[in-house]
Design an enzyme around this catalytic site. Sequence first.
Site, PDB file in Angstrom:
ATOM      1  N   ARG A   1       0.829  -1.212   0.000  1.00 44.75           N
ATOM      2  CA  ARG A   1       0.000   0.000   0.000  1.00 44.75           C
ATOM      3  C   ARG A   1       0.863   1.261   0.000  1.00 44.75           C
ATOM      4  O   ARG A   1       0.532   2.267   0.629  1.00 44.75           O
ATOM      5  CB  ARG A   1      -0.976   0.000   1.186  1.00 44.75           C
ATOM      6  CG  ARG A   1      -1.883  -1.193   1.237  1.00 44.75           C
ATOM      7  CD  ARG A   1      -2.807  -1.279   0.027  1.00 44.75           C
ATOM      8  NE  ARG A   1      -3.567  -2.525   0.043  1.00 44.75           N
ATOM      9  CZ  ARG A   1      -3.208  -3.632  -0.608  1.00 44.75           C
ATOM     10  NH1 ARG A   1      -2.100  -3.636  -1.358  1.00 44.75           N
ATOM     11  NH2 ARG A   1      -3.939  -4.728  -0.544  1.00 44.75           N
TER      12      ARG A   1
ATOM     13  N   SER B   1     -11.204  -0.721   3.101  1.00 47.99           N
ATOM     14  CA  SER B   1     -10.417  -1.314   4.187  1.00 47.99           C
ATOM     15  C   SER B   1      -9.731  -0.206   4.976  1.00 47.99           C
ATOM     16  O   SER B   1      -8.975   0.588   4.423  1.00 47.99           O
ATOM     17  CB  SER B   1      -9.383  -2.277   3.604  1.00 47.99           C
ATOM     18  OG  SER B   1      -8.588  -2.833   4.622  1.00 47.99           O
TER      19      SER B   1
ATOM     20  N   GLU C   1      -4.836   2.423   6.832  1.00 45.36           N
ATOM     21  CA  GLU C   1      -4.574   2.395   5.399  1.00 45.36           C
ATOM     22  C   GLU C   1      -5.261   3.575   4.727  1.00 45.36           C
ATOM     23  O   GLU C   1      -4.773   4.122   3.745  1.00 45.36           O
ATOM     24  CB  GLU C   1      -5.096   1.076   4.815  1.00 45.36           C
ATOM     25  CG  GLU C   1      -4.987   0.936   3.316  1.00 45.36           C
ATOM     26  CD  GLU C   1      -5.486  -0.413   2.834  1.00 45.36           C
ATOM     27  OE1 GLU C   1      -6.142  -0.461   1.783  1.00 45.36           O
ATOM     28  OE2 GLU C   1      -5.218  -1.428   3.508  1.00 45.36           O
TER      29      GLU C   1
END
Length: 295
Positions: free
Chosen positions: A167, A217, A287
């Site tokens: 990420r 998420s 995230e």
Amino acid sequence: MITELHGIDIRENEPLKHYTYTKVGGPADFLAFPRNRYELSRIVAYANKENMPWLVLGNASNLIVRDGGIRGFVIMFDKLNAVHLNGYTLEAEAGANLIETTKIAKFHSLTGFEFACGIPGSIGGAVFMNAGAYGGEISHIFLSAKVLTSSGEIKTISARDMAFGYRHSAIQETGDIVISAKFALKPGNYDTISQEMNRLNHLRQLKQPLEFPSCGSVFKRPPGHFAGQLIMEANLKGHRIGGVEVSEKHAGFMINVADGTAKDYEDLIAYVIETVENHSGVRLEPEVRIIGENL
């Protein structure tokens, strides 16, 4: 109306909650929708000349915009959405919808993009975050990207220079903005590709609360653990602050169930981090990106 930017779609004091997946976010001083690189360059040049801040919002899928909104220019690439194929190379502008781009690859029997068939967002945001799911990620197929630097220069960045990680990409530090990206795909079988995409979308529908506004998420996967499992073990499923709650369907998601605010999201994220750390000793790392000003 900014006379120097006449002809460009610019909206003043525009509430950003109308454009985010979370359905939260205060106003942008100026929200701009450039149709091409020329209009984009004009906006950036004007903002730099006037010492006004500017940022690209992308598709606003893995993002929370605070309730006070964003000062200066917010640029959205909705109209920069062309997708081209040259052999097995797919090139997409930053505003191209990621899910629709995977369908184009499927239509041409090109394999490699199946993992992203259910990931909401844009090509630009996917490159920025090195988006991934089900064992695949953008870095696996990425060739290069054209980016706009903070000074208004356009340059090409290679896969090596992008320094992809989990990420993560180098442009998260440099502030460069993806304008377009090229991906290396492979010839495949249409039916096989279609079946795999159907399988992944079925899994997503079973496991994720797609029927509610959310930021996707919320937390990165901690080494050796799963964020959703840790949150569930801390008995946080269904925990609610204001109008935002931890999803009963998937504890790694937070959903807007009752006109929640960005502050509700932030307060719930902070509460989950603290509670999980007290319960398991693992500190979760968000995230989701959080930008803008508080009220």
